[in-house]
Design an enzyme around this catalytic site. Structure first.
Site, PDB file in Angstrom:
ATOM      1  N   ASP A 111      -2.880   9.283  -8.152  1.00 61.11           N
ATOM      2  CA  ASP A 111      -2.474   8.095  -7.417  1.00 61.11           C
ATOM      3  C   ASP A 111      -1.172   7.557  -8.000  1.00 61.11           C
ATOM      4  O   ASP A 111      -1.069   7.313  -9.200  1.00 61.11           O
ATOM      5  CB  ASP A 111      -3.597   7.046  -7.533  1.00 61.11           C
ATOM      6  CG  ASP A 111      -3.374   5.835  -6.642  1.00 61.11           C
ATOM      7  OD1 ASP A 111      -2.646   5.961  -5.637  1.00 61.11           O
ATOM      8  OD2 ASP A 111      -3.948   4.770  -6.938  1.00 61.11           O
ATOM      9  N   GLY A 208      -3.999  -4.901  -6.108  1.00 59.23           N
ATOM     10  CA  GLY A 208      -4.633  -5.928  -6.915  1.00 59.23           C
ATOM     11  C   GLY A 208      -5.620  -6.782  -6.148  1.00 59.23           C
ATOM     12  O   GLY A 208      -5.846  -6.605  -4.949  1.00 59.23           O
TER      13      GLY A 208
END
Length: 348
Positions: A111, A208
């Protein structure tokens, strides 16, 4: 199982690099997986993992829901857990799934790789898919870097994800203050020039747990903050320009408010934690979006469970007694995502 490449580095010494094929580890790449997802109108869950409990929860959930899965490793996770250990964890995940009764398709994916060297190292160490994120670079530099990674990865039948557009937010070592929506007029040229197998786009998701500021949201009749809708118009235009091409959404955690509440009432201090509504993700999953990344939600589930145990039992010091419940909470979350959000349940 291993291909040995001899490297002459010293007049008197020979060093060897071990190159591991992901196929020998029992992993698959994303090519067939994505083709089935686009045709079937669902998205593959891409769950990040850093440790054994996360890995176990992912495998248990996907076996029980009969879902294919992409197990993602960030650059930060590789540093935290060690690349060799992660490789064997991925191989262990394949064998664990069989032990639980189903040989589900499992991808080991890098990722947000940001350099050719990192992507090459992951290909050489047994990853079956890598992402090269050159979205922060000028367009031509992004094209050149992505193409270089694709040319190397495809030699080993490893699939590659590229990115156009920038997601705001912070997660691991990925950070951006502002997002930049993907320009639909760029996607056809980018895909053609680079040869990527999938494309991550920016349509309003972010990294986030703090995806939106309160001033960006409205409040419903119950006073609950409602985030703005994703830019489905951009997604639809991209689909028109590259029909049937695999699209990826990063930063797609929904930030369940029950976990935020548990964390904050048991010693935590999360602020303005607002995620992507699950109905929007389900809508995206029915389109060409065939991979949806979820990381923050599992972190919240794990943290909530650990805080709950340690608050209720402050004398507890056996990690199994708080990591075990954390694993179960993550498993419950992953199963929910496969069954109710992404539509991947029953597709393995």
């Amino acid at each position: 199982m291993f291909n040995f490449v001899k490297i002459e580095t010293h007049k008197f010494l020979n060093y060897y690099i071990i190159m591991v094929s992901y196929k020998e580890l029992g992993l698959v790449n994303t090519r067939e997986m994505f083709a089935k997802a686009i045709k079937g109108g669902y998205a593959i869950p891409a769950f990040n993992f850093n440790n054994m409990e996360q890995m176990q929860a992912i495998v248990q959930a996907c076996v029980e829901t009969s879902s294919p899965v992409i197990m993602q490793v960030s650059s930060g996770a590789r540093k935290y857990a060690n690349p060799t250990i992660l490789r064997y964890m991925a191989q262990g995940a394949v064998e664990y799934a069989k032990e639980l009764g189903k040989n589900i398709p499992i991808v080991l994916h890098l990722d947000h790789g940001d350099t050719f060297e990192l992507c090459k190292d992951c290909v050489d160490m047994g990853f079956s898919s890598v992402m090269i994120d050159g979205s922060h670079l000028p367009y031509d530099e992004n094209v050149a870097l992505t193409k270089k990674v694709v040319e190397y990865a495809h030699k080993h039948d490893v699939t590659v994800e590229g990115e156009l557009g920038v997601l705001a937010g912070v997660e691991d070592e990925v950070s951006a203050e502002h997002h930049t929506y993907t320009r639909p007029e760029d996607v056809e040229d980018f895909v053609k020039k680079t040869g990527v197998d999938s494309l991550a786009i920016s349509i309003g998701t972010s990294h986030g747990a703090n995806k939106f500021k309160p001033e960006q949201c409205t409040r419903n009749a119950d006073g609950v903050l409602v985030p703005p809708e994703l830019r489905f118009d951009i997604l639809e235009e991209i689909e028109k320009r590259i029909p049937g091409f695999p699209i990826v959404l990063h930063g797609s955690s929904s930030v369940p408010q029950e976990y935020v509440h548990i964390i904050n009432t048991h010693g935590g201090a999360l602020k303005d934690a607002i995620g992507i509504p699950e109905e929007q993700l389900r809508r995206a999953a029915k389109s060409a979006v065939c991979k949806i990344n979820i990381d923050s939600d599992s972190r919240l589930a794990m943290t909530a469970a650990v805080r709950l145990v340690l608050t209720d039992k402050p004398a507890e010091f056996d990690p199994r007694k708080y990591l075990g419940p954390a694993r179960e909470e993550m498993k419950k979350l992953y199963m929910h995502k496969c069954e109710k959000v992404l539509g991947s349940a029953g597709k393995a």
